[in-house]
Enzyme design. Sequence first.
Site, PDB file in Angstrom:
ATOM      1  N   LYS A  10      86.098-104.541 -96.528  1.00  0.00           N
ATOM      2  CA  LYS A  10      86.732-105.796 -96.922  1.00  0.00           C
ATOM      3  C   LYS A  10      87.470-105.628 -98.262  1.00  0.00           C
ATOM      4  O   LYS A  10      87.248-104.638 -98.981  1.00  0.00           O
ATOM      5  CB  LYS A  10      85.657-106.879 -97.021  1.00  0.00           C
ATOM      6  CG  LYS A  10      84.993-107.224 -95.676  1.00  0.00           C
ATOM      7  CD  LYS A  10      83.903-108.272 -95.887  1.00  0.00           C
ATOM      8  CE  LYS A  10      83.169-108.618 -94.612  1.00  0.00           C
ATOM      9  NZ  LYS A  10      82.049-109.563 -94.870  1.00  0.00           N
ATOM     10  N   TYR A  50      87.359-114.250 -87.337  1.00  0.00           N
ATOM     11  CA  TYR A  50      86.113-114.978 -87.649  1.00  0.00           C
ATOM     12  C   TYR A  50      86.036-116.294 -86.874  1.00  0.00           C
ATOM     13  O   TYR A  50      85.535-117.288 -87.395  1.00  0.00           O
ATOM     14  CB  TYR A  50      86.017-115.225 -89.155  1.00  0.00           C
ATOM     15  CG  TYR A  50      85.515-114.031 -89.946  1.00  0.00           C
ATOM     16  CD1 TYR A  50      84.330-113.377 -89.592  1.00  0.00           C
ATOM     17  CD2 TYR A  50      86.199-113.569 -91.065  1.00  0.00           C
ATOM     18  CE1 TYR A  50      83.862-112.294 -90.317  1.00  0.00           C
ATOM     19  CE2 TYR A  50      85.720-112.477 -91.801  1.00  0.00           C
ATOM     20  CZ  TYR A  50      84.550-111.855 -91.414  1.00  0.00           C
ATOM     21  OH  TYR A  50      84.073-110.785 -92.134  1.00  0.00           O
ATOM     22  N   PHE A  58      80.990-122.399 -94.986  1.00  0.00           N
ATOM     23  CA  PHE A  58      81.406-121.285 -95.845  1.00  0.00           C
ATOM     24  C   PHE A  58      82.726-120.666 -95.413  1.00  0.00           C
ATOM     25  O   PHE A  58      83.218-119.742 -96.055  1.00  0.00           O
ATOM     26  CB  PHE A  58      80.311-120.202 -95.916  1.00  0.00           C
ATOM     27  CG  PHE A  58      79.987-119.528 -94.607  1.00  0.00           C
ATOM     28  CD1 PHE A  58      80.772-118.498 -94.112  1.00  0.00           C
ATOM     29  CD2 PHE A  58      78.879-119.919 -93.865  1.00  0.00           C
ATOM     30  CE1 PHE A  58      80.479-117.864 -92.908  1.00  0.00           C
ATOM     31  CE2 PHE A  58      78.568-119.285 -92.657  1.00  0.00           C
ATOM     32  CZ  PHE A  58      79.376-118.258 -92.183  1.00  0.00           C
ATOM     33  N   ARG A  86      75.281-101.071 -87.913  1.00  0.00           N
ATOM     34  CA  ARG A  86      74.690-102.284 -88.528  1.00  0.00           C
ATOM     35  C   ARG A  86      73.492-101.909 -89.411  1.00  0.00           C
ATOM     36  O   ARG A  86      73.265-102.511 -90.449  1.00  0.00           O
ATOM     37  CB  ARG A  86      74.259-103.283 -87.448  1.00  0.00           C
ATOM     38  CG  ARG A  86      75.399-103.889 -86.648  1.00  0.00           C
ATOM     39  CD  ARG A  86      76.171-104.962 -87.372  1.00  0.00           C
ATOM     40  NE  ARG A  86      75.467-106.221 -87.470  1.00  0.00           N
ATOM     41  CZ  ARG A  86      76.036-107.384 -87.789  1.00  0.00           C
ATOM     42  NH1 ARG A  86      77.349-107.454 -88.033  1.00  0.00           N
ATOM     43  NH2 ARG A  86      75.344-108.487 -87.882  1.00  0.00           N
ATOM     44  N   THR A  92      73.317-109.342 -94.014  1.00  0.00           N
ATOM     45  CA  THR A  92      74.484-110.025 -94.579  1.00  0.00           C
ATOM     46  C   THR A  92      74.366-110.298 -96.081  1.00  0.00           C
ATOM     47  O   THR A  92      75.334-110.132 -96.821  1.00  0.00           O
ATOM     48  CB  THR A  92      74.682-111.380 -93.848  1.00  0.00           C
ATOM     49  OG1 THR A  92      74.652-111.141 -92.435  1.00  0.00           O
ATOM     50  CG2 THR A  92      75.980-112.037 -94.236  1.00  0.00           C
ATOM     51  N   ARG A 103      75.315-102.629 -98.159  1.00  0.00           N
ATOM     52  CA  ARG A 103      75.296-103.927 -98.854  1.00  0.00           C
ATOM     53  C   ARG A 103      74.225-103.956 -99.945  1.00  0.00           C
ATOM     54  O   ARG A 103      74.391-104.629-100.955  1.00  0.00           O
ATOM     55  CB  ARG A 103      75.101-105.044 -97.829  1.00  0.00           C
ATOM     56  CG  ARG A 103      76.373-105.285 -97.001  1.00  0.00           C
ATOM     57  CD  ARG A 103      76.101-106.133 -95.785  1.00  0.00           C
ATOM     58  NE  ARG A 103      77.324-106.577 -95.125  1.00  0.00           N
ATOM     59  CZ  ARG A 103      77.356-107.210 -93.960  1.00  0.00           C
ATOM     60  NH1 ARG A 103      76.211-107.465 -93.321  1.00  0.00           N
ATOM     61  NH2 ARG A 103      78.497-107.582 -93.421  1.00  0.00           N
ATOM     62  N   ASN A 123      80.237-108.837 -99.521  1.00  0.00           N
ATOM     63  CA  ASN A 123      79.273-107.829 -99.062  1.00  0.00           C
ATOM     64  C   ASN A 123      79.956-106.578 -98.514  1.00  0.00           C
ATOM     65  O   ASN A 123      79.383-105.841 -97.717  1.00  0.00           O
ATOM     66  CB  ASN A 123      78.302-108.445 -98.046  1.00  0.00           C
ATOM     67  CG  ASN A 123      79.021-109.081 -96.874  1.00  0.00           C
ATOM     68  OD1 ASN A 123      80.230-108.894 -96.713  1.00  0.00           O
ATOM     69  ND2 ASN A 123      78.296-109.810 -96.055  1.00  0.00           N
ATOM     70  N   HIS A 126      82.386-105.256 -92.843  1.00  0.00           N
ATOM     71  CA  HIS A 126      82.112-105.927 -91.572  1.00  0.00           C
ATOM     72  C   HIS A 126      81.865-104.861 -90.523  1.00  0.00           C
ATOM     73  O   HIS A 126      82.531-103.828 -90.516  1.00  0.00           O
ATOM     74  CB  HIS A 126      83.318-106.772 -91.133  1.00  0.00           C
ATOM     75  CG  HIS A 126      83.290-107.131 -89.682  1.00  0.00           C
ATOM     76  ND1 HIS A 126      82.614-108.238 -89.202  1.00  0.00           N
ATOM     77  CD2 HIS A 126      83.804-106.513 -88.588  1.00  0.00           C
ATOM     78  CE1 HIS A 126      82.737-108.276 -87.885  1.00  0.00           C
ATOM     79  NE2 HIS A 126      83.459-107.248 -87.481  1.00  0.00           N
ATOM     80  N   GLU A 137      86.867-107.268 -80.743  1.00  0.00           N
ATOM     81  CA  GLU A 137      87.397-107.007 -82.088  1.00  0.00           C
ATOM     82  C   GLU A 137      88.305-105.772 -82.111  1.00  0.00           C
ATOM     83  O   GLU A 137      89.335-105.768 -82.782  1.00  0.00           O
ATOM     84  CB  GLU A 137      86.239-106.825 -83.080  1.00  0.00           C
ATOM     85  CG  GLU A 137      85.475-108.128 -83.311  1.00  0.00           C
ATOM     86  CD  GLU A 137      84.222-107.940 -84.169  1.00  0.00           C
ATOM     87  OE1 GLU A 137      83.920-106.802 -84.584  1.00  0.00           O
ATOM     88  OE2 GLU A 137      83.548-108.952 -84.424  1.00  0.00           O
TER      89      GLU A 137
HETATM   90  P1  ATP Z   1      80.319-109.547 -90.787  1.00  0.00           P
HETATM   91  O1  ATP Z   1      80.634-110.438 -89.591  1.00  0.00           O
HETATM   92  O2  ATP Z   1      81.349-109.668 -91.896  1.00  0.00           O
HETATM   93  O3  ATP Z   1      80.018-108.148 -90.375  1.00  0.00           O
HETATM   94  P2  ATP Z   1      77.641-110.460 -90.736  1.00  0.00           P
HETATM   95  O4  ATP Z   1      77.757-110.318 -89.252  1.00  0.00           O
HETATM   96  O5  ATP Z   1      76.523-109.753 -91.426  1.00  0.00           O
HETATM   97  O6  ATP Z   1      78.975-110.051 -91.450  1.00  0.00           O
HETATM   98  P3  ATP Z   1      78.173-113.275 -90.418  1.00  0.00           P
HETATM   99  O7  ATP Z   1      77.091-114.271 -90.241  1.00  0.00           O
HETATM  100  O8  ATP Z   1      78.993-112.893 -89.229  1.00  0.00           O
HETATM  101  O9  ATP Z   1      77.555-111.994 -91.134  1.00  0.00           O
HETATM  102  O10 ATP Z   1      79.132-113.842 -91.570  1.00  0.00           O
HETATM  103  C1  ATP Z   1      80.438-113.307 -91.738  1.00  0.00           C
HETATM  104  C2  ATP Z   1      80.705-113.157 -93.217  1.00  0.00           C
HETATM  105  O11 ATP Z   1      80.777-114.463 -93.800  1.00  0.00           O
HETATM  106  C3  ATP Z   1      79.602-112.454 -94.006  1.00  0.00           C
HETATM  107  O12 ATP Z   1      79.714-111.054 -93.994  1.00  0.00           O
HETATM  108  C4  ATP Z   1      79.831-113.023 -95.389  1.00  0.00           C
HETATM  109  O13 ATP Z   1      80.906-112.352 -96.054  1.00  0.00           O
HETATM  110  C5  ATP Z   1      80.240-114.451 -95.112  1.00  0.00           C
HETATM  111  N1  ATP Z   1      79.119-115.415 -95.133  1.00  0.00           N
HETATM  112  C6  ATP Z   1      78.178-115.591 -94.170  1.00  0.00           C
HETATM  113  N2  ATP Z   1      77.318-116.570 -94.497  1.00  0.00           N
HETATM  114  C7  ATP Z   1      77.727-117.048 -95.705  1.00  0.00           C
HETATM  115  C8  ATP Z   1      77.274-118.069 -96.604  1.00  0.00           C
HETATM  116  N3  ATP Z   1      76.212-118.833 -96.329  1.00  0.00           N
HETATM  117  N4  ATP Z   1      77.938-118.248 -97.764  1.00  0.00           N
HETATM  118  C9  ATP Z   1      79.019-117.517 -98.067  1.00  0.00           C
HETATM  119  N5  ATP Z   1      79.514-116.542 -97.265  1.00  0.00           N
HETATM  120  C10 ATP Z   1      78.889-116.296 -96.113  1.00  0.00           C
HETATM  121 MG    MG Z   2      79.346-111.185 -88.096  1.00  0.00          MG
END
Ligand code: ATP
Ligand code: MG
Length: 160
Positions: A10, A50, A58, A86, A92, A103, A123, A126, A137
Amino acid sequence: MIQRSLVLLKPDAVARGHMGEIISRFEKIGLKIVGMKMVWVDKEFSKKHYEEHVEKPFYKGLEALITLGPVLAMVIEGVEAIETIRKVVGPTEPKGAPAGTIRGDFAHVSYDYADAEGLGIKNLIHASANKDDAKKEIALWFEDSELHSYKNVHDVHILK
Ligand code: ATP
Ligand code: MG
């Protein structure tokens, strides 16, 4: 059992200069990079990538984060690679991500902090969550002609 996963470094990872270190982690464990490019995502594309989060509180912060600068997009291949990637990426929330994960090693912020500040949580990376997401994706981010099948040292020393 060979799978491909979409991995994005990212804008925070790119701007902080951690691309090389993160790529090295994937190479060291024997995964193969089969596609790679830099992309500066716009808001429209963010909503496609997304899609599942667009209605969440968020999302605004997440969109601001993912459009902040270029991302390094990769397709990474290996044995049951989606789960392995993963594992290497970690959970996350950096605060709770174990040391040794990307992370956990490169960030420390919490959900509470990000939410209080209205920020998407930085973080660094992705990675596709499952086979269906990976397929969708990879098709969104890469043309077939941008993905390469080739042999490398891992085919000899790790896979056989
Ligand atoms: P990614 O999809 O980026 O690989 P992930 O699958 O671990 O991450 P997701 O739940 O899909 O997590 O959330 C997507 C992204 O949105 C997270 O990586 C983070 O950057 C952001 N995010 C998720 N939850 C929150 C939150 N509560 N507050 C702020 N940002 C958040
Ligand atoms: Mg995700």
